[in-house]
Design an enzyme around this catalytic site. Structure first.
Site, PDB file in Angstrom:
ATOM      1  N   CYS A   6       0.784  -1.233   0.000  1.00 48.80           N
ATOM      2  CA  CYS A   6       0.000   0.000   0.000  1.00 48.80           C
ATOM      3  C   CYS A   6       0.823   1.294   0.000  1.00 48.80           C
ATOM      4  CB  CYS A   6      -0.948   0.077   1.191  1.00 48.80           C
ATOM      5  SG  CYS A   6      -2.034  -1.339   1.320  1.00 48.80           S
ATOM      6  N   GLY A  32       0.638  -0.491  -4.883  1.00 46.00           N
ATOM      7  CA  GLY A  32      -0.615  -1.237  -4.789  1.00 46.00           C
ATOM      8  C   GLY A  32      -1.476  -1.026  -6.003  1.00 46.00           C
ATOM      9  N   ASN A 106      -0.832   2.007   5.874  1.00 50.60           N
ATOM     10  CA  ASN A 106       0.146   1.189   5.147  1.00 50.60           C
ATOM     11  C   ASN A 106       0.941   0.402   6.175  1.00 50.60           C
ATOM     12  OD1 ASN A 106       3.330   1.953   3.577  1.00 50.60           O
ATOM     13  ND2 ASN A 106       2.106   0.122   3.387  1.00 50.60           N
ATOM     14  N   GLY A 107       1.003  -0.918   5.995  1.00 54.69           N
ATOM     15  CA  GLY A 107       1.751  -1.760   6.928  1.00 54.69           C
ATOM     16  C   GLY A 107       0.910  -2.933   7.391  1.00 54.69           C
ATOM     17  N   TYR A 246      13.867  -3.216  -3.348  1.00 58.21           N
ATOM     18  CA  TYR A 246      12.889  -3.541  -4.386  1.00 58.21           C
ATOM     19  C   TYR A 246      11.669  -2.630  -4.438  1.00 58.21           C
ATOM     20  CZ  TYR A 246       8.826  -5.814  -6.442  1.00 58.21           C
ATOM     21  OH  TYR A 246       7.685  -6.062  -7.158  1.00 58.21           O
TER      22      TYR A 246
END
Ligand code: AMP
Length: 467
Positions: A6, A32, A106-107, A246
């Site tokens: 996200c 996302g 997010n997480g 990445y």
């Protein structure tokens, strides 16, 4: 447990808030692709638009015209285990005894399961599978008097990785967990404040990056300006090293590291440590490209676009089953005969997870006439799953968990295979090891995930005094 990679974006104090959020979400689209949403505030009222798919598919001009106002928050969703479904697309807009509240996150919360058990026992009803709903209930159930104190109380109870944006009253709140697993950046655009998962989104909307929201910081943004609180107990910094390897966009700076430059350094380090007798360096686009460039610089070998990427296909991980994922690799990457035929090729990628991509592309390159294929991976062998928001599979699906280096080389059918080690990675990131979470490579998990209690099955016809 639900995984969220996200991206979040929020802005306060700009008459084009929703449109800028829409643009910001475009810049975060790599974080996302399953769904996107925006909640905007106009004259004290919150309005939402959410949908499944890419930002471009979810919003059109009419949708953005329906989101007037000078404050907005938005979210791009990468949900896997929780399954698809509009109900899980954020921001969540809730109505409670104090008016409206919108939240996005997010997480991954490592104790969402037990908290959900506890809340359900007290009568809470959940309509979504997302961890974020747990937060909503914790805020709503808090006895504290102000929104900020309720939020602090709720966020003090959750563990794991969270960057949270909340819109309520005339305030936009941005908070980052005390370990700082995921990135969150503060910016300005004229007199407006911006918060975003990555700096590239702030720059994309022609804002300027001010600084990171620090681990454990809560920023309160309103028309009086920005206020910073440190309400959470301090914990060791644990920034996700895989963001730099990445996940983050190469034109971002995350955790103080210039992502592109770090990836080039990873490639240079590969060339120095694991040279190959070869004719051409071939990147696995897009995420392997900066490291391949570094390998080419470090080795003096020319770079060739021996693999071409179709940009009409999303990331291969989006497809849920192995069968479709295999097909996805072939759809996404095509070998370029003009570069590889008759050549000894060094292929550089950022990481190997299940090994699907690497195995297919070795086969494709040989099929296109490569005489040798040497694989160089710009990160260490991934041996453990991520519990903090990166979508990695179960441990047993990770290639490097299942096999040692020699067996992996045989399985992938490569002429040689080499990975960096954690010291190489930390050197490329600027040297300060302890500030990173590297659990997926080292097994050193800073926070253990907690499971839900197993549902106790009560036999239907058992005699019971409770009746
Ligand atoms: P695999 O085919 O399972 O080995 O996946 C490795 C490929 O997927 C590499 O080319 C990576 O660039 C990419 N990758 C690595 N981690 C992830 C992730 N969490 N989500 C999506 N793609 C990833």
């Amino acid at each position: 447990m639900l995984h969220h990679e996200c991206g979040v974006f929020g802005i306060i104090g700009d008459p084009d808030a929703a449109r800028l959020t829409y643009l910001g979400l475009h810049a975060l689209q790599h974080r996302g692709q399953d769904g996107a949403g925006i909640v905007a505030r106009n004259a004290g009222v919150l309005a939402e638009h959410r949908g499944e798919g890419l930002v471009h598919d979810v919003f059109d001009d009419a949708a953005l015209r329906g989101l007037p106002g000078d404050t907005a928050i938005g979210h791009v969703r990468y949900g896997t285990l929780g399954g698809p479904g509009l109900e899980n697309v954020q921001p969540f807009l809730a109505r409670w005894r104090h008016g409206q509240l919108a939240i996005c996150h997010n997480g991954t919360l490592t104790n969402a399961g037990p908290l959900r058990d506890e809340l359900e026992e007290r009568g809470a009803i959940f309509t979504r599978t997302s961890d974020t709903e747990v937060l909503l209930h914790l805020v709503a159930g808090s006895d504290q008097k102000t929104l900020i104190n309720r939020l602090i109380e709720a966020l003090t109870r959750v563990q794991g990785a969270w960057c949270v944006l909340v819109l309520a009253g005339d305030t936009l709140v941005a908070a980052r967990d005390p370990h700082g697993f995921r990135p969150l950046v503060l910016g300005r655009r004229g007199s407006a404040w911006i918060v975003a998962s990555e700096s590239c989104a702030i720059e994309f909307v022609q804002g300027t990056v001010v600084r990171e929201i620090e681990p454990g910081e809560m920023a309160i943004l309103d028309e009086d300006g920005a206020q910073s609180l440190r309400p959470f107990p301090r914990k060791p910094k644990k920034a996700c090293v895989f963001e730099a390897i990445y996940f983050a966009r190469p034109d971002s700076t995350v955790f103080g590291t210039d992502v592109y430059a770090a990836r080039v350094r990873l490639g240079q380090s590969l060339a120095r440590r694991f040279p190959a007798r070869a004719d051409v360096v071939v990147p696995v686009p897009d995420s392997g490209t900066p490291a391949a460039l570094g390998f080419s610089q470090g080795s003096g070998l020319p770079l060739g676009m021996g693999l071409l990427r179709s940009h009409y296909i999303g990331r291969t991980f989006i497809e849920p089953t192995q069968r479709i994922r295999d097909f996805g690799v072939r759809l996404k990457l095509q070998p370029n005969r003009s570069v590889v035929a008759g050549k000894r090729v060094v292929v550089v990628d950022d990481s190997i997870v299940r090994g699907t991509t690497a195995q297919k592309l070795v086969r494709m390159l040989r099929g296109a006439g490569a005489t040798e294929v040497h694989l160089r991976i710009a990160s260490p062998p991934m041996t453990g799953p991520c519990h903090y928001g990166i979508d990695t599979p179960e441990r047993t699906d990770l290639l490097a968990h299942r096999m040692d280096l020699q067996r992996m080389r045989q399985f992938l059918d490569a002429d040689s295979l080499a990975y960096l080690d954690m010291d190489d990675v930390l050197e490329a990131m600027g040297g300060e090891g302890p500030r990173f979470c590297d659990a997926c490579f080292t097994g050193d998990y800073p926070v253990e995930p907690q499971q839900r209690r197993r549902d106790v099955q009560v036999p239907l016809f058992r005699g019971s005094s409770e009746g």
